[in-house]
Design an enzyme around this catalytic site. Structure first.
Site, short mmCIF file in Angstrom:
data_model
loop_
_atom_site.label_atom_id
_atom_site.label_comp_id
_atom_site.label_asym_id
_atom_site.label_seq_id
_atom_site.Cartn_x
_atom_site.Cartn_y
_atom_site.Cartn_z
N LYS A 100 1.45 -3.42 6.73
CA LYS A 100 1.96 -3.47 5.20
C LYS A 100 3.53 -3.58 5.15
O LYS A 100 4.26 -4.17 4.42
CB LYS A 100 1.38 -2.58 4.34
N TYR A 147 -2.46 -0.19 10.54
CA TYR A 147 -2.57 -1.02 8.91
C TYR A 147 -1.59 -0.56 8.26
O TYR A 147 -1.00 -1.55 7.58
CB TYR A 147 -3.78 -0.36 8.18
N SER A 156 0.94 -1.19 0.04
CA SER A 156 -0.19 -0.16 0.01
C SER A 156 0.86 1.23 -0.01
O SER A 156 2.05 1.28 0.52
CB SER A 156 -0.92 0.02 1.05
C1 UD1 Z 1 -6.71 4.85 3.17
C2 UD1 Z 1 -4.93 4.31 3.23
C3 UD1 Z 1 -4.95 3.49 2.04
C4 UD1 Z 1 -5.93 2.47 2.30
C5 UD1 Z 1 -7.47 2.92 1.95
C6 UD1 Z 1 -8.10 1.77 2.01
C7 UD1 Z 1 -3.84 6.00 4.26
C8 UD1 Z 1 -2.64 7.09 3.82
N1 UD1 Z 1 -4.15 5.58 3.09
O1 UD1 Z 1 -6.74 5.71 1.76
O2 UD1 Z 1 -3.69 2.80 1.89
O3 UD1 Z 1 -5.74 1.45 0.84
O4 UD1 Z 1 -7.42 3.96 3.03
O5 UD1 Z 1 -8.87 1.43 3.44
O6 UD1 Z 1 -3.56 5.55 5.22
N2 UD1 Z 1 -12.52 11.80 2.23
C9 UD1 Z 1 -13.52 12.73 2.63
N3 UD1 Z 1 -14.75 12.22 2.83
C10 UD1 Z 1 -14.95 10.93 3.23
C11 UD1 Z 1 -13.88 9.89 3.04
C12 UD1 Z 1 -12.63 10.60 2.49
O7 UD1 Z 1 -13.37 13.74 2.35
O8 UD1 Z 1 -16.18 10.61 3.81
C13 UD1 Z 1 -11.31 12.02 1.63
C14 UD1 Z 1 -9.96 11.91 2.71
O9 UD1 Z 1 -10.04 12.81 3.61
C15 UD1 Z 1 -8.75 11.78 1.84
C16 UD1 Z 1 -9.60 11.19 0.41
O10 UD1 Z 1 -11.09 11.46 0.36
O11 UD1 Z 1 -8.51 12.89 1.33
C17 UD1 Z 1 -9.45 9.71 0.16
O12 UD1 Z 1 -9.94 9.11 1.38
P1 UD1 Z 1 -10.25 7.45 1.61
O13 UD1 Z 1 -10.99 7.01 0.21
O14 UD1 Z 1 -10.49 6.98 2.73
O15 UD1 Z 1 -8.74 6.76 1.38
P2 UD1 Z 1 -7.28 7.04 1.92
O16 UD1 Z 1 -7.42 7.69 3.10
O17 UD1 Z 1 -6.42 7.89 0.90
#
Ligand code: UD1
Length: 340
Positions: free
Chosen positions: A155, A151, A127
């Protein structure tokens, strides 16, 4: 003779798409999955999409050494792809020991079974989260690791364990693929992401908002040092991820030892970019509100995908619009996921 591949976690989001890709390219595919975060219905869909059945399916936990050994005894595997693991960042902070047990313990149990049965080739699901708070983007494989949650630490630990194993066992060939943010769905609309409960990740959340199952998206912060202030990620279509695994299998024989590659597009999209693209793809409004930052989130994670391009002459081909279109098709055809 077709090559036989063991896919752990084959019923999950990335696993199921990879099984389709392998079946469509003539591999025999054996799945091990305990369905702790996947539906057995995904396995029926795999056969339907690929037009050919899986060779065998075992509903076991990879940490069950005796059961896993009997799977290896029943087949002659050319290679293994190891997806089976837990992957929710927030949950990993709540139950870290379970994450170490399942993700690290699962990997060592698998390595032991491979060793016992003379299987030497492995593609490991890693990851981009191992990079943590990136000091420079885009991230290359040489960028420093700095995981910020349990998590991500599991990895990184698994990568280090695999590296140690490769130093001790020169016949081993391991490719660890560090995926950025896999999203989207199979273009058939039959396979996709089916998270249990309210989604943690942004794409399935947005899809459920578009469908009217959730009222609005909470955008986690608009005060990051990015152009629109929201977090930037390198979203990668799950079918590109699946193709990346099939390509990796073809390159396991290139050399022995441990190699790591990023799997990303090199294109960063903000949360608001994603909302706009999904709105366009679905023809629906996506109501959202800006809320506070989510603990543990980072501003920007974007891959430098050039190493894999040089090594395998391979790159992703699907853009954000395609990811949204395919995710929306799966949402529309499967309003309650595989449970429908
Ligand atoms: C995280 C993990 C990644 C993992 C993935 C799956 C980190 C840095 N990354 O990705 O390794 O494979 O989860 O579980 O730990 N967001 C919103 N609103 C929401 C949800 C998300 O604004 O309701 C934003 C987050 O702040 C982020 C982006 O969308 O900026 C992506 O978030 P998300 O889809 O949860 O993935 P990651 O956190 O990048």
């Amino acid at each position: 003779m077709p090559k036989t591949v063991l896919v752990t976690g084959g019923a999950g989001f990335i696993g199921s798409h990879t099984c389709v890709e392998l079946l469509q390219h003539g591999y025999d595919v054996v799945v091990v999955d305990d369905h702790s975060n996947s539906s057995p219905r995904a396995l029926e869909r795999i056969a339907k999409v690929a037009g050919t059945p899986l060779a065998a399916v075992y509903g076991i936990d990879v940490r069950d050494r005796r059961a896993l050994s009997s799977v290896f005894a029943a087949h002659r595997f050319d290679a293994v792809i190891h997806f089976a693991a837990k992957k929710a960042v927030g949950e990993s902070v709540e139950i870290p020991l379970e994450y170490y047990d399942i993700n690290v313990g699962g990997t060592t149990a698998l390595l032991a079974a491979m060793h016992e049965h003379g299987v030497h080739r492995l593609v490991f699901s890693s990851s981009c989260s191992i990079y943590g708070n990136a000091t420079e983007v885009p991230l290359t494989e040489q960028s420093p690791a700095g995981p910020t949650n349990p998590y991500a630490r599991t990895k990184l630990l698994c990568e280090e364990i695999l590296d140690d194993a490769c130093r001790r066992l020169p016949e081993l060939s391991v490719l660890a693929l560090r995926y950025f943010n896999p999203v989207g769905a199979h273009p058939s609309g039959l396979l996709g992401e089916d998270p249990h409960g309210v989604p943690n990740n942004v794409m399935p959340y947005v899809a459920q908002v578009a469908a009217g199952r959730l009222p609005r998206l909470s955008v986690f912060g608009n005060d990051y040092p990015t152009p629109d202030g929201t977090g930037i990620r390198d979203y990668i279509h799950v079918v590109d991820v699946a193709e990346g695994h099939r390509t990796a299998l073809e390159h396991l024989g290139d050399e022995n030892g441990m190699r790591v590659f990023n799997l990303g597009t090199g294109v960063g999209s903000s949360v608001l970019d994603l909302v706009a693209a999904f709105s366009e793809a679905s023809g629906r409004q996506i109501p959202y509100e800006i809320t506070g930052r989510r603990p543990g989130d980072v501003a920007e994670l974007v891959a430098d995908p050039s190493a894999v391009a040089r090594a395998w002459n391979w790159a992703t081909t699907r853009d954000l619009a395609t990811m949204c279109r395919d995710a929306w098709r799966f949402q529309e055809l499967n309003p309650t996921g595989y449970g429908a």
